[in-house]
Motif scaffolding. Structure first.
Motif, short mmCIF file in Angstrom:
data_model
loop_
_atom_site.label_atom_id
_atom_site.label_comp_id
_atom_site.label_asym_id
_atom_site.label_seq_id
_atom_site.Cartn_x
_atom_site.Cartn_y
_atom_site.Cartn_z
N SER A 215 0.84 -1.19 0.00
CA SER A 215 0.00 0.00 0.00
C SER A 215 0.88 1.25 0.00
O SER A 215 1.99 1.26 0.54
CB SER A 215 -0.91 -0.01 1.23
OG SER A 215 -1.52 1.24 1.42
N THR A 229 0.42 -2.59 4.75
CA THR A 229 -0.62 -3.48 4.23
C THR A 229 -0.26 -3.88 2.81
O THR A 229 0.34 -3.10 2.05
CB THR A 229 -2.00 -2.82 4.25
OG1 THR A 229 -1.94 -1.56 3.56
CG2 THR A 229 -2.48 -2.60 5.68
N THR A 231 -1.78 -5.14 -0.81
CA THR A 231 -3.05 -5.09 -1.54
C THR A 231 -2.93 -5.87 -2.84
O THR A 231 -1.85 -6.07 -3.39
CB THR A 231 -3.45 -3.64 -1.85
OG1 THR A 231 -2.48 -3.06 -2.74
CG2 THR A 231 -3.48 -2.81 -0.58
N TRP A 234 -6.27 -10.08 -2.51
CA TRP A 234 -6.62 -10.34 -1.11
C TRP A 234 -5.78 -9.42 -0.24
O TRP A 234 -4.93 -8.71 -0.73
CB TRP A 234 -6.44 -11.82 -0.72
CG TRP A 234 -5.12 -12.42 -1.11
CD1 TRP A 234 -4.81 -13.00 -2.29
CD2 TRP A 234 -3.91 -12.48 -0.32
NE1 TRP A 234 -3.50 -13.43 -2.31
CE2 TRP A 234 -2.93 -13.12 -1.11
CE3 TRP A 234 -3.58 -12.06 0.96
CZ2 TRP A 234 -1.64 -13.34 -0.64
CZ3 TRP A 234 -2.30 -12.28 1.43
CH2 TRP A 234 -1.35 -12.92 0.62
N ARG A 235 -6.04 -9.41 1.06
CA ARG A 235 -5.37 -8.49 1.96
C ARG A 235 -4.43 -9.22 2.91
O ARG A 235 -4.72 -10.32 3.38
CB ARG A 235 -6.40 -7.71 2.80
CG ARG A 235 -7.35 -6.88 1.97
CD ARG A 235 -6.67 -5.61 1.45
NE ARG A 235 -7.57 -4.89 0.55
CZ ARG A 235 -7.55 -5.00 -0.76
NH1 ARG A 235 -6.67 -5.79 -1.34
NH2 ARG A 235 -8.39 -4.30 -1.50
N PHE A 257 -11.80 -9.08 5.69
CA PHE A 257 -11.04 -7.98 5.09
C PHE A 257 -10.84 -8.09 3.58
O PHE A 257 -10.29 -7.17 2.98
CB PHE A 257 -9.66 -7.90 5.74
CG PHE A 257 -9.69 -7.74 7.24
CD1 PHE A 257 -10.09 -6.55 7.82
CD2 PHE A 257 -9.34 -8.80 8.06
CE1 PHE A 257 -10.13 -6.41 9.20
CE2 PHE A 257 -9.37 -8.66 9.45
CZ PHE A 257 -9.76 -7.46 10.01
N PRO A 262 -8.22 -0.56 -0.60
CA PRO A 262 -6.89 -0.25 -0.04
C PRO A 262 -6.87 1.04 0.78
O PRO A 262 -6.09 1.16 1.73
CB PRO A 262 -6.00 -0.14 -1.28
CG PRO A 262 -6.70 -0.92 -2.34
CD PRO A 262 -8.16 -0.77 -2.06
#
Length: 375
Positions: A215, A229, A231, A234-235, A257, A262
């Motif tokens: 991210s 994070t 992106t 999926w997360r 999630f 994002p």
């Protein structure tokens, strides 16, 4: 007949406010607000000499590093370059022109993050990272290791930090994702100004059949680890352990999630320590903790919800779109942007401040630092 004193007499101690050493200790404990030292310096010439001494200013900043520094404002970036935007009210408000990035760096650089009074930028043209201290004006440029400057991500993510109690040395961490032969790997390395060298490249597999990326939100420092994070389809969260020099991918449950945007999720400290998450969904902020049971199995637990619509009294235009664009680590405050407004919300007290916002879609980099205006 005279009586002789059996002990030699010593000169009387000066009154407390006439003892420079004692006065310095008192002034050292003034609140770390931008107006504190200027106000003290206006009292008299003697006080001004004390608080304007560079050695005293260094001690003042070092003394207050144990406490959360004030949130002076935030740096933002658009097509015109990098600008500082103050958030404090007078007399503590810092002029926007006080922290000005050099034109060459402002136009060709990408903001990566702010921490411990330092700003980190990536010079896209020269493939350098720039470490800048807006208060002192000091600037350092570092060549970026090849895989991080020329990977699939093109622009690496990064973080800058100082060691506790060390005002001279800093560390820079760069991270990136790269896609090669149907696999995505995350890479990172760390630079120390004390040694003057980059570490070996550290990598880990990001298990996915599709390309994943980090991210653009700045890294969050929690304990001795940095978090971004991840992106894509999926997360997940990427953890860089500063002590072990290791990378770990922390998977996020698909049912909780997977479908969040994002710009609606960020890492933040959990209640009780460790990594947590802030998710904004349908005008509600959700705070999640990562708990580990006695068998070492980790799970994400919803610990708190905040109805942003009610808290911020959003109008019909502001309800249409809400995104997270910044997080101030030490002040535990998030920046939320709507189509027409910018809000800063302190997550413990739920006190908030509203600003007009001229542009949409920018990442804001909160600048938390000790600064004595006009000294």
């Amino acid at each position: 007949m005279s009586i002789l004193c059996p002990f030699p007499t010593s000169p009387a101690a000066p009154p407390p406010m006439e003892d420079d050493d004692l006065l310095s200790e008192i002034l050292l404990r003034l609140p770390p607000q931008p107006s504190s030292l200027p106000r003290a310096s206006a009292a008299c010439k003697r006080w001004r000499c004390l608080v304007s001494d560079p050695a005293f200013i260094r001690r003042f900043r070092r003394h207050h590093r144990r406490n959360p520094p004030p949130l002076l404002g935030f740096f933002s970036q658009d097509a015109g370059g990098i600008t500082f935007n103050p958030t404090m009210e007078p007399p503590n408000r810092v002029s926007p022109g006080r922290f000005t990035v050099l034109p060459e760096a402002s136009v060709h650089s990408k903001l990566l993050g702010c921490r411990h009074g330092l700003v980190l930028m990536f010079h896209q043209k020269l493939k350098l990272v720039l470490v800048w201290d807006p208060v002192t004006g000091d600037q350092h440029s570092l060549a970026v290791p090849h895989p991080l400057a020329f990977g699939t991500d093109k622009i690496p993510r990064g973080a800058v930090l100082r060691a506790a109690g060390d005002a001279h040395h800093f560390r820079v961490v760069l991270a990136s994702c790269d896609r090669h032969q149907q696999h995505t790997r995350a890479f990172a390395c760390i630079y120390s100004s004390e040694t003057g060298v980059w570490s070996d490249l550290i990598s880990t597999l990001v298990p996915s059949e599709e390309y994943m990326t980090l991210s653009s939100m700045p890294a969050v420092l929690i304990g001795d680890s940095l978090y971004w994070t991840i992106t894509g389809n999926w997360r997940a969260v990427l953890e860089f352990d500063l002590n072990r020099l290791s990378l770990t991918v922390i998977h996020l449950p698909v049912d909780k999630f997977a479908y969040c945007k994002p710009w609606n999720i960020t890492v933040m400290p959990a209640e009780g320590g460790g990594p947590g998450l802030l998710l904004v969904s349908d005008l509600t902020a959700q705070l999640w903790n990562r708990n580990t049971d006695c068998d070492g199995v980790a799970s994400w637990v919803l610990t708190r919800t905040i109805e942003l619509d009610e808290l911020l009294s959003l109008n019909s235009e502001e309800r249409r779109f809400l995104m997270i664009i910044g997080f101030a680590e030490y002040n535990n405050a998030i920046f939320l942007q709507t189509d027409i407004s910018l809000f800063m919300v302190q997550l413990e007290s739920l006190q908030f401040k509203k600003f007009p916002v001229p542009f949409i879609g920018r990442i804001y980099h909160p600048f938390e630092s000790i600064y004595a205006a006009g000294i």
